[in-house]
Motif scaffolding. Structure first.
Motif, short mmCIF file in Angstrom:
data_model
loop_
_atom_site.label_atom_id
_atom_site.label_comp_id
_atom_site.label_asym_id
_atom_site.label_seq_id
_atom_site.Cartn_x
_atom_site.Cartn_y
_atom_site.Cartn_z
N THR A 134 0.87 -1.13 0.00
CA THR A 134 -0.08 0.03 0.05
C THR A 134 0.86 1.31 0.02
N THR A 174 -4.83 9.50 -0.79
CA THR A 174 -5.01 8.87 0.34
C THR A 174 -4.90 7.48 -0.13
N CYS A 207 -5.31 3.50 0.94
CA CYS A 207 -5.99 2.48 1.98
C CYS A 207 -5.89 1.12 1.70
N GLN A 235 -13.70 -0.67 1.48
CA GLN A 235 -13.09 0.49 1.55
C GLN A 235 -13.88 1.66 0.83
N HIS A 276 -14.62 5.33 2.51
CA HIS A 276 -13.77 6.23 2.27
C HIS A 276 -14.07 7.14 1.22
#
Lengths: 245, 245, 245, 245, 245, 245
Positions: A15, A33, A35, A60, A63
């Motif tokens: 990641t 960003t 994740c 996810q 987000h």
């Protein structure tokens, strides 16, 4: 511009590496960003891994609301259609992004990937997306995904010569003009390979970043009408309860 | 970043309008230069017009060296392959750009264009590029290209209601989630239509600008190997003499 | 019956050779007039050459009115759709004619052509015309078009052995039953190759002549309705002014 | 030039009519011999009829040796591949011939045929031959094959208005530029329909005659290599004994 | 349950062997009746053989009424569509059955067959049925059909090593996961090959038996509506007279 | 024979109904065990639901070892490829099973399903499996999945008339010969619809049971070689930890 990069596997180091690659490609003002799912495989090397990882991508997507676009950073584009239902922001898979980019700069390209057993996943995507004629071959190297990051004492990736050789063979055999790197973990090899091979080499992570910036710049959103409408509200059971709409 | 926009027809007013549309889409720092061939049709509404216009695009590629990417601003993408041979900078056609953009935000899109007789040109491109399954219908309105700019006293394009109606019918009949505008001259209608229709509406001119910025950002160049290698040096006769390599 | 043969390149010697080849195939009573554009490349070996040549074909369509059919004698069929708009007489490209002929006498054929970089042009045509399954392979020899006419002291074409070898390899590798010669300039090799290979060898120039005679005999004209309707009247600028309708 | 026309059904009147139609299309010097199987259905309106008729075509191939080409005069092209094994002369089916001819004069054509249940046979052929994109629709009229010849007191075919109406509807609905007549028995209607409809109307019988003349003129033979090699020698039982090679 | 197995060739020994193979696959309570045409080739190794054999299958459909399903036991599926018109019981060809079965247990399979010249027949079927992407290769061995039954002193088929070698090569070259045996006469080799190769090996005869049992169990009948409606009543001439409806 | 039926949604009532439908189709001696994921949506009506459900199918594959075959009882075939990696027993999806069965009894079929937004899921499957030509249309009714079980006072499903009407319209519009029911929840309507419509109506649950019995009877296993090899051993995180190989 805020981009959410979802690494569909659960290896934090990967990641981080994907975030680094994405940031290197991003325009000034684009904030990445990264994740990863709270569950699922450490790497994705087959259908089973991918199916769990797709659910991880869906998880996810919680987000997504704070972001202008979403990137799915695994070459099988797991969960892409689900993610597009879950937000009006544009969503891109890195395989898809790489195929599109390659088709702008060559009449035909070849894919070089990791495990031979995953070639079929790329082939299914090529066919689903309509690139089955543009792509002239998918080639496995049988390098495990997590071995891509192994380096020698000088910090050079150990797999580089093998991937370069596979790419050269593919260019000749397929009469191709460009190479698509068939794994998110190959992002770091792209520049070196492009120099060595003398043809465009496309890394899907960078391609997805730039194409996402383009779509956001165009003020395009995922269609709210029809096939990508928001999920219908209904109860979800078990760990998935919070995913319900 | 310097982009060369080639209007393949010879109507200066349209070249200006395309430059305006392109500049509206461009990022800060992207500079658009617009040009048009020294010869050819005032508008492109069939194969014959397009064939002459494609040569006009090839002619205008003499301006390419000073630019980072080239856009061909006619929905038939005339001269696209020729232009790609003539420069290492990325080259995009606006039909191609629009199809790619639409396929990121919908499972299926419809094209609304001008003369019905040109639907077949779009259909050939869709098939050549691999979008024959993503595109669910191409719809002519029989509005002449140069009539697109006719406005009422308030400056509203007279064709807007007709194009809106055609788009609504296409969305319903084709079960589509997005509309691609099938003519460079429709660029100015895009925002209004998107509001009215409630689905993504893609204008190829803006799409090509943003995708060109993306490709340049990726440092991708047209492949110098194989099918898009530079033209072979040879004598050209007549007015085309200066085009020889 | 009067046939107009347009050589899309500007090499007079090749125009003459094509006329000779066409006349050898023509029925008694079929008169061949050959012409070439007033501008453009000496030979066609890529997309750029072809795009200029297509405009040259459009230019030469001014001679069409006095003819019963028109042949475009370059294997990329440049300007074919434009030419069909410009006359009601049937128009045939030699690639198209060769593919059709080959599909009557074999379940699968192979194409042997000149520069490898032009294979993609043949592949695009095969796909556009629907022969992508009938054609089992397109093979480049990297013989330049204008070198096809080089002969030894006995008047034997120097390229014959190389083309024969490529054809033999193609027949074996592709499991094909016929060979299509992928360049107008190979017309003179057809008979010799057919004897040596023992399979049908199709030269597009002859094939186009005979198919044109057939269509004229059938009193078929290019459809005036829809996609091939006459070009719409409009101003053309520059050297192309006289081409306006 | 001697052409063998095989009517795959066993209706002598239709064999005669087909011979007449073929002779009307033939060049001076082309001699048409017509025959029909010694067994099988009076007309061909489905798969079962067609399967028996295909064997009938194979049977009649015993007449092939004395001929320069062979025509199979039923729109399902029954026995075409078998016939091609049985002779080195070119063999053409009338559906195949009509599809090829139509694709030279239009970007898209429609087929108008007899029983709706036979549309699927034409669709299979279109797909097998590669015309699935060129043909934009196959339309049944549910006129029985043998009713095509019924005439009014003035000798006008009774079915003409119904077929004309079906063709007009097809042209509009399919955006087509030409009509293919989907039954050998419609040969006599072709000229009248072409006048009434104002688009090319293609009758497969005439098309096959002219294309056969073209192939013979090209000195092309069915490939003796591979898929169309002569049948292997082996015993045949029952009535088929004399068909053994 | 009563199944009618039609061996399309006229070799009684082969009919017996096919019946044995079918009975070995059949469930308790499934009764197999085997028959062969009264006419036609001793084996099927090309289009001509197959066309006569298809008529033989149609002839044998007179036995269909007493049966719950019909199997056509030649890998070219001769007469399949005709047979489906002639009964409401389900009808299966063994090629079709094998392709379906193989596609359930692999992402891609290869076919190993007898004469190379018949590969094209399998390819046509794959394309007609929609398996052109699932099948990754068709490979001839040039073993004559009737030589498949030749055994050594221990009763081992002499062809086994050659077929095993061809299958191994196909698996590697095509990246396949299963082998389809491309001839009814190979039924007896299936179990041994499956053990040796370590991948699923599909024999069409057994596959057709089990799929027929499945369809009968589902109470599915061939659709009486449209394309497979009963043949229309009409006179048949010659030996085919009794086949008329 | 033991079959594991996985209902990919989490509605116990539906799992029970599916088990009942499967048992009704099963042969004597076939034992059906039904299960559902421990997590996920109550019904599957879009990509997001399906992606979570696919992971649920993967989870339930832990029950596979004790079974001879596995059925995935949702019309989107969620998790099918993953399930095939996870066991050597044959695995069937009900959409896949229904498409295969329909193609044995008709030349073309239509799908009638629940929410229009899920038509695209069926279309993707048809395309992936190769049935894009066999299926002539996919039709939504916008009946929610869980409303399929609502009955009137006599126990008649309330949705029957609407589904019957949609099926009739589809048969006429698509010129189809069979109907495929596009939702596992429609299993109970199959017999009634078949009587009313007079064409084969295929329910995927029953079809999958019988095809699974057929594959088990053939002793076929999912290929252990290549694309469906067992998942590679690696750590899985979070709730998915026990799914690791």
């Amino acid at each position: 511009m805020n981009l959410l990069l979802i690494n569909p596997n659960t290896t934090q180091r990967m990641t981080d590496a994907l975030a680094t690659a994405a940031r290197a490609a991003a325009a000034p003002g684009t904030c990445i960003t990264a994740c990863q799912p709270s569950f699922g495989p450490a790497s994705i090397e087959g259908f089973f891994d991918e199916t769990i990882a797709a659910a991880g991508v869906a998880e996810q997507m919680r987000h997504a609301p704070a972001h202008d676009a979403v990137l799915i950073a695994c070459f099988g584009d797991p969960g892409l259609d689900a993610a597009r239902e879950a937000t009006r922001a544009p969503v891109l898979g890195i395989a898809e992004a790489a195929f599109h980019a390659a088709s702008f700069v060559s009449t035909g390209f070849s894919v070089v990937t990791t495990m031979t057993r995953t070639c079929v996943i790329a082939e299914h995507l090529l066919h689903k997306y309509g690139f089955e004629r543009r792509c002239r071959g998918v080639h496995g190297t049988d390098i495990p995904v997590l071995a891509l990051e192994h380096c020698d004492a000088q910090g050079q990736p150990l797999c580089l010569p093998q991937i370069e050789a596979a790419a050269r063979a593919a260019l000749a055999q397929d009469r191709s003009g460009a190479i698509v790197l068939g794994c998110a973990g190959m992002a770091g090899l792209c520049a070196a390979l492009q120099v060595r091979l003398g043809v465009p080499v496309i890394d899907g992570v960078s391609a997805a970043v730039k194409l996402a910036e383009a779509l956001v710049g165009l003020k395009l959103t995922t269609s709210a009408v029809g096939d990508y409408a928001l999920p219908l509200p209904k109860p979800y059971a078990g760990w998935a309860q919070p995913l319900s709409w």
